[in-house]
Design a protein around this motif. Structure first.
Motif, PDB file in Angstrom:
ATOM      1  N   UNK A 118       0.959  -1.402  -0.102  1.00  0.00           N
ATOM      2  CA  UNK A 118      -0.041  -0.009   0.104  1.00  0.00           C
ATOM      3  C   UNK A 118       1.015   1.546   0.088  1.00  0.00           C
ATOM      4  N   UNK A 119       1.951   1.065   0.444  1.00  0.00           N
ATOM      5  CA  UNK A 119       2.760   2.156   0.436  1.00  0.00           C
ATOM      6  C   UNK A 119       3.201   2.691  -0.976  1.00  0.00           C
ATOM      7  N   UNK A 120       3.017   1.770  -2.102  1.00  0.00           N
ATOM      8  CA  UNK A 120       3.189   2.231  -3.510  1.00  0.00           C
ATOM      9  C   UNK A 120       2.104   3.064  -3.751  1.00  0.00           C
ATOM     10  N   UNK A 121       1.348   3.275  -3.349  1.00  0.00           N
ATOM     11  CA  UNK A 121       0.035   4.150  -3.514  1.00  0.00           C
ATOM     12  C   UNK A 121       0.503   5.629  -3.073  1.00  0.00           C
ATOM     13  N   UNK A 122       1.636   6.030  -2.328  1.00  0.00           N
ATOM     14  CA  UNK A 122       2.150   6.957  -1.973  1.00  0.00           C
ATOM     15  C   UNK A 122       2.931   7.735  -3.163  1.00  0.00           C
ATOM     16  N   UNK A 123       3.398   6.809  -4.024  1.00  0.00           N
ATOM     17  CA  UNK A 123       4.026   7.436  -5.273  1.00  0.00           C
ATOM     18  C   UNK A 123       3.020   8.267  -6.010  1.00  0.00           C
ATOM     19  N   UNK A 124       1.739   7.867  -6.192  1.00  0.00           N
ATOM     20  CA  UNK A 124       0.927   8.605  -7.033  1.00  0.00           C
ATOM     21  C   UNK A 124       0.697  10.119  -6.560  1.00  0.00           C
ATOM     22  N   UNK A 125       0.459  10.246  -5.452  1.00  0.00           N
ATOM     23  CA  UNK A 125       0.443  11.644  -4.994  1.00  0.00           C
ATOM     24  C   UNK A 125       1.545  12.536  -5.277  1.00  0.00           C
ATOM     25  N   UNK A 126       2.842  11.717  -5.030  1.00  0.00           N
ATOM     26  CA  UNK A 126       3.988  12.433  -5.094  1.00  0.00           C
ATOM     27  C   UNK A 126       4.297  12.769  -6.399  1.00  0.00           C
ATOM     28  N   UNK A 127       4.045  11.915  -7.656  1.00  0.00           N
ATOM     29  CA  UNK A 127       4.387  12.227  -9.021  1.00  0.00           C
ATOM     30  C   UNK A 127       3.318  13.307  -9.244  1.00  0.00           C
ATOM     31  N   UNK A 128       2.100  13.200  -8.865  1.00  0.00           N
ATOM     32  CA  UNK A 128       1.074  14.182  -9.157  1.00  0.00           C
ATOM     33  C   UNK A 128       1.604  15.495  -8.693  1.00  0.00           C
ATOM     34  N   UNK A 129       1.956  15.740  -7.467  1.00  0.00           N
ATOM     35  CA  UNK A 129       2.709  17.032  -6.971  1.00  0.00           C
ATOM     36  C   UNK A 129       3.807  17.324  -7.861  1.00  0.00           C
ATOM     37  N   UNK A 130       4.819  16.346  -8.332  1.00  0.00           N
ATOM     38  CA  UNK A 130       5.951  16.850  -9.121  1.00  0.00           C
ATOM     39  C   UNK A 130       5.428  17.544 -10.337  1.00  0.00           C
ATOM     40  N   UNK A 131       4.393  16.736 -11.155  1.00  0.00           N
ATOM     41  CA  UNK A 131       3.701  17.117 -12.350  1.00  0.00           C
ATOM     42  C   UNK A 131       3.121  18.724 -11.948  1.00  0.00           C
ATOM     43  N   UNK A 132       2.488  18.618 -11.022  1.00  0.00           N
ATOM     44  CA  UNK A 132       1.685  20.057 -10.756  1.00  0.00           C
ATOM     45  C   UNK A 132       2.653  21.167 -10.868  1.00  0.00           C
ATOM     46  N   UNK A 133       4.026  20.814 -10.057  1.00  0.00           N
ATOM     47  CA  UNK A 133       4.773  22.104  -9.615  1.00  0.00           C
ATOM     48  C   UNK A 133       5.404  22.337 -11.021  1.00  0.00           C
ATOM     49  N   UNK A 134       6.093  21.139 -11.702  1.00  0.00           N
ATOM     50  CA  UNK A 134       6.647  21.352 -12.877  1.00  0.00           C
ATOM     51  C   UNK A 134       5.900  22.168 -13.960  1.00  0.00           C
ATOM     52  N   UNK A 135       4.572  21.563 -14.236  1.00  0.00           N
ATOM     53  CA  UNK A 135       3.911  22.203 -15.285  1.00  0.00           C
ATOM     54  C   UNK A 135       3.109  23.502 -14.998  1.00  0.00           C
ATOM     55  N   UNK A 136       3.109  23.972 -13.693  1.00  0.00           N
ATOM     56  CA  UNK A 136       2.760  25.277 -13.230  1.00  0.00           C
ATOM     57  C   UNK A 136       3.887  26.112 -13.512  1.00  0.00           C
ATOM     58  N   UNK A 137       5.113  25.758 -13.548  1.00  0.00           N
ATOM     59  CA  UNK A 137       6.390  26.724 -13.898  1.00  0.00           C
ATOM     60  C   UNK A 137       6.259  26.862 -15.345  1.00  0.00           C
TER      61      UNK A 137
END
Length: 168
Positions: free
Chosen positions: A63-82
């Motif tokens: 279930x700890x692999x599910x933490x990857x999804x919000x982390x990748x989502x946050x990375x995408x959010x910040x990168x694409x926001x820039x």
């Protein structure tokens, strides 16, 4: 166009459609992270970790692999926001000049905005579906998930390219 020509820096206010996409995308993403936090202790040790093209689970993981999804989502959010914030660094055709730069920038920025928020919605959906499958609340993705994902990201790109081709 000369290679020494600098692309103008123009400040353009966010449009209502960009604000709408941001509200939907951010709300979906934050809602899915909140949902994951709420159901975390109910999740079994193994959850869906990968899906095949038919939308069926083909790998289970911690279930700890599910933490990857919000982390990748946050990375995408910040990168694409820039990337969205600085449309003058996007790639444009040689016909870009000072008289049409604002139209190109707005068109490109709107495309990045849509793609950023579509990605956030997709990540939210994957988080919700993966948790729902793990908790036996639903049967999971259908065969339509992959085609809809491809259409949901491909159509805005094609429309964006077509709009930019019309800029004189």
């Amino acid at each position: 166009m000369s290679t020494s020509w600098k692309w103008p820096k123009i400040h353009i206010q966010k449009t209502k459609s960009e604000w709408t996409w941001d509200i939907i995308g951010y709300a979906s993403y934050l809602g899915s992270v909140l949902f994951l936090m709420i159901v975390w202790n109910m999740l079994p040790d193994e959850v869906p970790a990968h899906y095949n093209a038919m939308g069926e689970v083909d790998r289970w993981g911690s279930k700890w692999e599910m933490v990857i999804l919000p982390i990748v989502g946050a990375f995408l959010l910040v990168t694409m926001q820039i990337v969205e914030k600085y449309p003058e660094v996007h790639n444009y055709p040689a016909r870009l000049n000072e008289s049409n730069a604002e139209k190109f920038y707005l068109s490109s920025r709107k495309l990045v905005n849509q793609l950023k928020n579509i990605c956030l919605i997709l990540f939210a959906f994957i988080i919700f579906e993966s948790a729902s499958i793990a908790l036996d609340w639903g049967s999971g993705f259908s065969i339509w998930f992959l085609p809809l994902t491809l259409l949901g990201t491909g159509v805005p790109i094609i429309v964006g390219i077509m709009k930019q081709r019309k800029i004189k």
